[in-house]
Motif scaffolding. Sequence first.
Motif, mmCIF file in Angstrom:
data_model
loop_
_atom_site.group_PDB
_atom_site.id
_atom_site.type_symbol
_atom_site.label_atom_id
_atom_site.label_comp_id
_atom_site.label_asym_id
_atom_site.label_seq_id
_atom_site.Cartn_x
_atom_site.Cartn_y
_atom_site.Cartn_z
ATOM 1 N N LEU A 276 5.503 -0.495 5.759
ATOM 2 C CA LEU A 276 4.369 -0.700 4.870
ATOM 3 C C LEU A 276 4.411 0.378 3.797
ATOM 4 O O LEU A 276 4.364 1.574 4.095
ATOM 5 C CB LEU A 276 3.051 -0.611 5.644
ATOM 6 C CG LEU A 276 1.764 -0.662 4.812
ATOM 7 C CD1 LEU A 276 1.641 -1.983 4.068
ATOM 8 C CD2 LEU A 276 0.541 -0.430 5.700
ATOM 9 N N VAL A 277 4.524 -0.048 2.535
ATOM 10 C CA VAL A 277 4.614 0.883 1.413
ATOM 11 C C VAL A 277 3.294 0.860 0.632
ATOM 12 O O VAL A 277 2.847 -0.197 0.195
ATOM 13 C CB VAL A 277 5.774 0.503 0.471
ATOM 14 C CG1 VAL A 277 5.869 1.490 -0.687
ATOM 15 C CG2 VAL A 277 7.094 0.471 1.245
ATOM 16 N N VAL A 278 2.688 2.041 0.498
ATOM 17 C CA VAL A 278 1.423 2.137 -0.230
ATOM 18 C C VAL A 278 1.594 3.114 -1.395
ATOM 19 O O VAL A 278 2.351 4.080 -1.310
ATOM 20 C CB VAL A 278 0.268 2.606 0.688
ATOM 21 C CG1 VAL A 278 0.031 1.591 1.784
ATOM 22 C CG2 VAL A 278 0.556 3.976 1.288
ATOM 23 N N LYS A 279 0.879 2.843 -2.488
ATOM 24 C CA LYS A 279 0.974 3.696 -3.672
ATOM 25 C C LYS A 279 -0.281 4.504 -3.907
ATOM 26 O O LYS A 279 -0.258 5.501 -4.622
ATOM 27 C CB LYS A 279 1.243 2.839 -4.909
ATOM 28 C CG LYS A 279 2.624 2.236 -4.957
ATOM 29 C CD LYS A 279 2.868 1.573 -6.308
ATOM 30 C CE LYS A 279 1.979 0.359 -6.484
ATOM 31 N NZ LYS A 279 2.219 -0.303 -7.796
ATOM 32 N N THR B 279 -1.064 -4.486 -7.454
ATOM 33 C CA THR B 279 -2.102 -3.550 -7.026
ATOM 34 C C THR B 279 -2.218 -3.586 -5.512
ATOM 35 O O THR B 279 -2.976 -2.819 -4.924
ATOM 36 C CB THR B 279 -3.457 -3.921 -7.647
ATOM 37 O OG1 THR B 279 -3.775 -5.268 -7.315
ATOM 38 C CG2 THR B 279 -3.395 -3.774 -9.164
ATOM 39 N N LEU B 280 -1.451 -4.470 -4.897
ATOM 40 C CA LEU B 280 -1.500 -4.662 -3.451
ATOM 41 C C LEU B 280 -0.420 -3.836 -2.759
ATOM 42 O O LEU B 280 0.629 -3.561 -3.335
ATOM 43 C CB LEU B 280 -1.272 -6.137 -3.105
ATOM 44 C CG LEU B 280 -2.208 -7.155 -3.738
ATOM 45 C CD1 LEU B 280 -1.742 -8.566 -3.391
ATOM 46 C CD2 LEU B 280 -3.631 -6.935 -3.270
ATOM 47 N N PRO B 281 -0.650 -3.465 -1.513
ATOM 48 C CA PRO B 281 0.426 -2.850 -0.731
ATOM 49 C C PRO B 281 1.484 -3.893 -0.410
ATOM 50 O O PRO B 281 1.209 -5.098 -0.421
ATOM 51 C CB PRO B 281 -0.286 -2.362 0.538
ATOM 52 C CG PRO B 281 -1.501 -3.239 0.652
ATOM 53 C CD PRO B 281 -1.904 -3.561 -0.754
ATOM 54 N N VAL B 282 2.695 -3.426 -0.125
ATOM 55 C CA VAL B 282 3.820 -4.316 0.176
ATOM 56 C C VAL B 282 4.403 -3.905 1.523
ATOM 57 O O VAL B 282 4.601 -2.723 1.792
ATOM 58 C CB VAL B 282 4.900 -4.224 -0.912
ATOM 59 C CG1 VAL B 282 6.130 -5.047 -0.530
ATOM 60 C CG2 VAL B 282 4.360 -4.687 -2.258
ATOM 61 N N MET B 283 4.688 -4.906 2.355
ATOM 62 C CA MET B 283 5.351 -4.645 3.636
ATOM 63 C C MET B 283 6.679 -5.386 3.680
ATOM 64 O O MET B 283 6.750 -6.561 3.344
ATOM 65 C CB MET B 283 4.482 -5.083 4.821
ATOM 66 C CG MET B 283 5.114 -4.772 6.192
ATOM 67 S SD MET B 283 4.094 -5.317 7.596
ATOM 68 C CE MET B 283 2.707 -4.187 7.487
ATOM 69 N N VAL C 235 6.463 1.446 10.339
ATOM 70 C CA VAL C 235 6.631 2.647 9.518
ATOM 71 C C VAL C 235 5.691 2.518 8.321
ATOM 72 O O VAL C 235 5.613 1.459 7.695
ATOM 73 C CB VAL C 235 8.080 2.806 9.017
ATOM 74 C CG1 VAL C 235 8.209 4.051 8.130
ATOM 75 C CG2 VAL C 235 9.057 2.885 10.181
ATOM 76 N N VAL C 236 4.958 3.582 8.018
ATOM 77 C CA VAL C 236 4.086 3.591 6.843
ATOM 78 C C VAL C 236 4.562 4.696 5.911
ATOM 79 O O VAL C 236 4.696 5.850 6.324
ATOM 80 C CB VAL C 236 2.610 3.830 7.219
ATOM 81 C CG1 VAL C 236 1.746 3.863 5.960
ATOM 82 C CG2 VAL C 236 2.114 2.750 8.162
ATOM 83 N N LEU D 27 -0.325 8.784 5.222
ATOM 84 C CA LEU D 27 -0.936 9.344 6.427
ATOM 85 C C LEU D 27 -2.367 8.845 6.595
ATOM 86 O O LEU D 27 -2.793 8.482 7.699
ATOM 87 C CB LEU D 27 -0.906 10.864 6.352
ATOM 88 C CG LEU D 27 -1.373 11.628 7.600
ATOM 89 C CD1 LEU D 27 -0.495 11.290 8.792
ATOM 90 C CD2 LEU D 27 -1.370 13.131 7.336
ATOM 91 N N LYS D 28 -3.127 8.796 5.497
ATOM 92 C CA LYS D 28 -4.503 8.293 5.556
ATOM 93 C C LYS D 28 -4.526 6.819 5.955
ATOM 94 O O LYS D 28 -5.343 6.396 6.782
ATOM 95 C CB LYS D 28 -5.185 8.463 4.194
ATOM 96 C CG LYS D 28 -5.592 9.883 3.861
ATOM 97 C CD LYS D 28 -6.330 9.911 2.529
ATOM 98 C CE LYS D 28 -6.775 11.320 2.160
ATOM 99 N NZ LYS D 28 -7.499 11.344 0.865
ATOM 100 N N THR D 29 -3.632 6.047 5.349
ATOM 101 C CA THR D 29 -3.566 4.617 5.673
ATOM 102 C C THR D 29 -3.196 4.414 7.129
ATOM 103 O O THR D 29 -3.800 3.593 7.832
ATOM 104 C CB THR D 29 -2.523 3.919 4.770
ATOM 105 O OG1 THR D 29 -2.907 4.059 3.410
ATOM 106 C CG2 THR D 29 -2.410 2.442 5.116
ATOM 107 N N ALA D 30 -2.208 5.173 7.595
ATOM 108 C CA ALA D 30 -1.774 5.056 8.989
ATOM 109 C C ALA D 30 -2.899 5.464 9.939
ATOM 110 O O ALA D 30 -3.063 4.864 11.008
ATOM 111 C CB ALA D 30 -0.540 5.919 9.226
#
Length: 277
Positions: A137-140, A269-273, A106-107, A18-21
């Motif tokens: 977009l997948v973030v950890k 360590t990077l986001p993946v889309m 989609v995030v 949600l923060k990233t989006a």
Amino acid sequence: MKKIIIPIDFSEHSEYALKTAAKLAEKHNAELLALHMLEMSDIMLSTTDGIQNQKTMFFLQLAEQKFKDFLNKDYLNDVKVTPIIKHFKVFSEVNDVAKKYDADLVVMGSHGTNGFTEYFVGSNTERVVRNSNLPVLVVKNDMMDVNFNVVAFACDFSEESINSYLKAKEMFGKQGAKVYLIHVNLPNERFKSSLEIEKKVVNFFAKADSNLDKMEDVFYVSDYTIENGVLNCANKIGADLILVPTHGRKGLAHFFQGSIGEDVANHATLPVMTFKI
């Protein structure tokens, strides 16, 4: 990018998403579509029993209030947010929401411990990626920056990857990002000579772009696994994001021809889309 879907399950990682989006929305003047899918059975929703009806209404109201509280964040004050509640946890409905609202992305947040399969299998993220026709977009982690200036696109240069490549090129080209393509050459039966690889790359760009201008943006990496090759090269070129095409038929352990490797996102360590082939 005008509309972004964020599936919400109230977890810590869905707040990362949600923060990233929200940061992406501020950057692109986009609207957030916050989507929560309830786990309500047909029986609960269709019952005529008075007591059961009251229970159903109670759970619906409780979920709506929890959703409202979850979206009550300071970082959303300057962002347009549209809350959407679905009564069933049917992940293909993400496509229905995307079509109805003409969404672009989609995030999702997710976590991992020991590899890409464990990172996704059995999780909501894996199911969304498997069913979504949109890029995901997948973030950890809690991302501080959403400026994807250097992007690494993992590619096997098959013809079925052309559509994903063109979508990625269009999306990040508009943002002024530099998109590099990474091809990993593996040992044993999957090894290809330099001439074989170059012929395949030439054919790819001739069909995708009708020119060979992007040849200079291709990195050829030799490694024992695709995931190691992609991660090492992405770090070497200073990438902010890794892009991966996926069939979506068997989850994220089966990206394109064969497997891109079960540890890519977990070790990155990077986001993946992901882009659906």
